[in-house]
Design a protein around this motif. Sequence first.
Motif: not given
Lengths: 213, 217
Positions: B193-204
């Motif tokens: 189990k791990y997490n990927l770091v991303t930048m937030p974005q709205d759901a299309p």
Amino acid sequence: MASLDTGGDDGHKKGPGVKKAKKQSTRVDMTPMVDLGFLLITFFIFTATMSNPTTMDLNMPKDTDKKDEETKIKQSGSLSVILAKDNKVFYYEGDLDPTGANFKSATYKDIRNEIIRKKREVISRYVTDPACENEARSKGKSIDDCKQKDFFVVIKPTDDATYKNVVDILDEMTINKVSRYALVKPFDTELDAVRLSGGGGGTAAPATTPPAK
Amino acid sequence: MAKAKIQKKSTDTDMTPFVDVAFLILSFFIMATKFKPSEPVPIETPNSVASQVMPDNNAVMMSIDKDNKVYFSIMSKSDIQKGKEIIKEAAKRAGVTLSDADLSQYQDGEMIGMPFNKIKGFLALPPAQRAKVAQDGIPVKDSATSELVNWIGAAKYVFAGEQLKYLVKGDNSSKYPTFGAIIDAMKRNDEQKYNLVTMPQDAPAGTELYQERLKGK
């Protein structure tokens, strides 16, 4: 510009030609202070990180050697998505046809429609499974997972795919609420198929093999 | 008869409200800014619709830069000693002994991307100089010699009994095999189990997630 003059000596000098000391204004010139203020504001605007990074969960299944522990997927409900270089995506349903007839290319934009379409198709074939539905209800979950229990997306990134491609496609799974998907190594047959249609859209495919990495 | 004197009006404007506003904005930015920890390499993360906030304590982060180099950083704000222990343990597993003096310069959250045979000299440098060194990246490609396995193992060992988050932060243009190698190193340590770091974005708009989020609001 008004400025605070502290030369208070003038008052003591008396003589011809020396003017009477004017009443000095106590106003301070604020301009440099404003300059400084806005300079600092600009600095902070540039350094500010307004949107904090978020994280996305990724759970990998344990590798197993035992055949009976492997996740079984129904051929009819599987969608394989192959991530190739230059942001190209290829997909096929079920098993790969030896002639490559069901091997299609797409972009990251229209793969979403493909996923939605396939998901609907699987759900339309769904025969009510009371056991699964009751279990979902007792746990307070929606029965959506039961409906798409035969739907499985297999994501196969090739060595030319970028990290962004992988995140994008995983994101697509969240967006379309696909409950079952996996990240798998592509088969050689699939790599061959990608190579054959590497030109994209079947136009004069280059026969040269990309350098191995 | 004396003529009414026209008083010379000053052209001065009162700057005080202006200053007030400027400093109000300034204090807002000072409060809102969170300084980024120094990164030897800039990493541009992809966007995703995920909305979980990134943890910054009790976590280890594996970063991939655009040249497919892998870096390891330990975030243990509450106990900086843990970070040092992880480095020591990881080096020990690779047959390199590090003393406390070697690690005295270590700072929390620092990205380390040196193979173990070079790590000693690297850590001995003062932090200012260390930031300028082009690091080689942790070897991961060959699964037999992957040093990342040691790093993850060491982190797991030091954080035993405590919750430890694994973060993966990759650059947009880094290639998949490096990420695959990280997954592999995680698997070999029995961590799934791990997490990927991303930048937030709205759901299309129009998608199922979008509709669900609308309902939730």
